[in-house]
Design a protein around this motif. Structure first.
Motif, PDB file in Angstrom:
ATOM      1  N   TYR A 163      34.477  48.816  40.872  1.00 18.74           N
ATOM      2  CA  TYR A 163      35.333  47.707  41.288  1.00 18.74           C
ATOM      3  C   TYR A 163      36.741  48.175  41.634  1.00 18.74           C
ATOM      4  O   TYR A 163      37.386  47.625  42.529  1.00 18.74           O
ATOM      5  CB  TYR A 163      35.377  46.634  40.197  1.00 18.74           C
ATOM      6  CG  TYR A 163      34.154  45.735  40.212  1.00 18.74           C
ATOM      7  CD1 TYR A 163      33.482  45.475  41.390  1.00 18.74           C
ATOM      8  CD2 TYR A 163      33.680  45.143  39.049  1.00 18.74           C
ATOM      9  CE1 TYR A 163      32.370  44.654  41.421  1.00 18.74           C
ATOM     10  CE2 TYR A 163      32.565  44.311  39.060  1.00 18.74           C
ATOM     11  CZ  TYR A 163      31.917  44.070  40.260  1.00 18.74           C
ATOM     12  OH  TYR A 163      30.816  43.246  40.289  1.00 18.74           O
ATOM     13  N   SER A 188      34.198  42.621  48.759  1.00 18.96           N
ATOM     14  CA  SER A 188      34.986  41.887  47.766  1.00 18.96           C
ATOM     15  C   SER A 188      34.787  40.387  47.924  1.00 18.96           C
ATOM     16  O   SER A 188      34.567  39.673  46.946  1.00 18.96           O
ATOM     17  CB  SER A 188      36.476  42.217  47.922  1.00 18.96           C
ATOM     18  OG  SER A 188      36.707  43.597  47.754  1.00 18.96           O
ATOM     19  N   GLN A 222      30.589  34.889  42.319  1.00 15.52           N
ATOM     20  CA  GLN A 222      30.935  35.202  40.941  1.00 15.52           C
ATOM     21  C   GLN A 222      30.363  34.213  39.933  1.00 15.52           C
ATOM     22  O   GLN A 222      30.053  34.582  38.803  1.00 15.52           O
ATOM     23  CB  GLN A 222      32.446  35.313  40.763  1.00 15.52           C
ATOM     24  CG  GLN A 222      33.203  34.009  40.953  1.00 15.52           C
ATOM     25  CD  GLN A 222      34.677  34.174  40.621  1.00 15.52           C
ATOM     26  OE1 GLN A 222      35.030  34.493  39.495  1.00 15.52           O
ATOM     27  NE2 GLN A 222      35.535  33.976  41.609  1.00 15.52           N
ATOM     28  N   PRO A 261      32.673  40.191  38.986  1.00 17.24           N
ATOM     29  CA  PRO A 261      33.335  40.708  40.189  1.00 17.24           C
ATOM     30  C   PRO A 261      34.802  40.329  40.319  1.00 17.24           C
ATOM     31  O   PRO A 261      35.515  40.905  41.125  1.00 17.24           O
ATOM     32  CB  PRO A 261      32.515  40.081  41.323  1.00 17.24           C
ATOM     33  CG  PRO A 261      31.952  38.832  40.731  1.00 17.24           C
ATOM     34  CD  PRO A 261      31.668  39.178  39.292  1.00 17.24           C
ATOM     35  N   THR A 294      36.911  41.187  38.564  1.00 18.24           N
ATOM     36  CA  THR A 294      37.611  42.426  38.203  1.00 18.24           C
ATOM     37  C   THR A 294      38.240  43.063  39.428  1.00 18.24           C
ATOM     38  O   THR A 294      39.280  43.713  39.334  1.00 18.24           O
ATOM     39  CB  THR A 294      36.628  43.420  37.544  1.00 18.24           C
ATOM     40  OG1 THR A 294      35.996  42.770  36.442  1.00 18.24           O
ATOM     41  CG2 THR A 294      37.344  44.656  37.039  1.00 18.24           C
ATOM     42  N   ILE A 295      37.596  42.884  40.592  1.00 15.53           N
ATOM     43  CA  ILE A 295      38.159  43.423  41.831  1.00 15.53           C
ATOM     44  C   ILE A 295      39.552  42.867  42.069  1.00 15.53           C
ATOM     45  O   ILE A 295      40.490  43.609  42.377  1.00 15.53           O
ATOM     46  CB  ILE A 295      37.263  43.068  43.038  1.00 15.53           C
ATOM     47  CG1 ILE A 295      35.879  43.688  42.894  1.00 15.53           C
ATOM     48  CG2 ILE A 295      37.903  43.537  44.345  1.00 15.53           C
ATOM     49  CD1 ILE A 295      34.900  43.222  43.945  1.00 15.53           C
TER      50      ILE A 295
END
Length: 200
Positions: free
Chosen positions: A50, A62, A69, A119, A121-122
């Motif tokens: 990520y 992304s 998500q 995701p 976290t990206i």
């Protein structure tokens, strides 16, 4: 300097004891340092994936992951719930279990799967990288490589420290593993339920 900043970032992102930390501690106590380290390595691998997406700006990937998500968080919550119940019901043992290659791989893969279902976290890494700034006279590729390397090294350092620290206390805690398993399992189940509630 950027490498050091991203190292500190990777270390600090990994350090808070959440579900992955609990799994790492429980596995070190039950199966030794290797199990704990492989658990942490799975988390660090997800972080570097990520972080790489954030640093290199793979906007299409992304966008897709962040858009999906909700589903990924539900999957992650269910998997976390499964791990929590499994941990809670685990029988105590006075002897560390033998780990073959497939068991070590499962330690790694289960944590990677759990971490990869978050995701957002990206976006976190993208924001944190923006806050770190960029080195002058460095190419975007060089800058991104430094950021990702630092995050990975910082995360791995934390998991090594945690695994070794817990293993030192292992002999004292092992007789109480039944209680440790139940407490860790219960906490993981609670975290799974909270994660599920927040995702819906």
């Amino acid at each position: 300097m950027l490498l050091l900043k991203s190292f500190i970032l990777g270390f600090s992102v990994s350090a808070p004891i959440g579900p992955i930390g609990l799994l790492c501690i429980q596995r070190v106590l039950l199966k030794g340092r290797s199990a704990g380290f492989l658990t942490g390595l799975g988390a660090a691998t997800a972080n570097i994936i990520y972080a790489g997406i954030a640093a290199f700006g793979f906007s299409a990937i992304s966008f897709f992951l962040v858009e999906k998500q909700l589903y990924l968080k539900i999957i992650g919550s269910l998997f976390l719930l499964y791990l929590g119940i499994k941990t809670f019901l685990k029988k105590s043992t006075n002897k560390a279990a033998d780990l073959d290659g497939s068991s070590l791989f499962r330690m790694y893969a289960s944590t990677l799967l759990l971490m990869i279902t978050n995701p957002v976290t990206i976006l976190n890494f993208a924001g944190m990288f923006a806050g770190l700034g960029f080195e002058q006279n460095s190419s975007p590729v060089q800058t991104s490589t430094l950021l990702i390397s630092g995050v990975f090294l910082g995360a791995i350092s934390w998991w090594i420290i945690l695994s070794f620290a817990v293993s030192i206390l292992r002999t004292k805690i092992t007789p109480y593993m039944e209680y440790v398993n139940k407490i860790a399992g219960l906490l993981i189940v609670i975290l799974a339920l909270l994660n599920f509630i927040h995702s819906t």
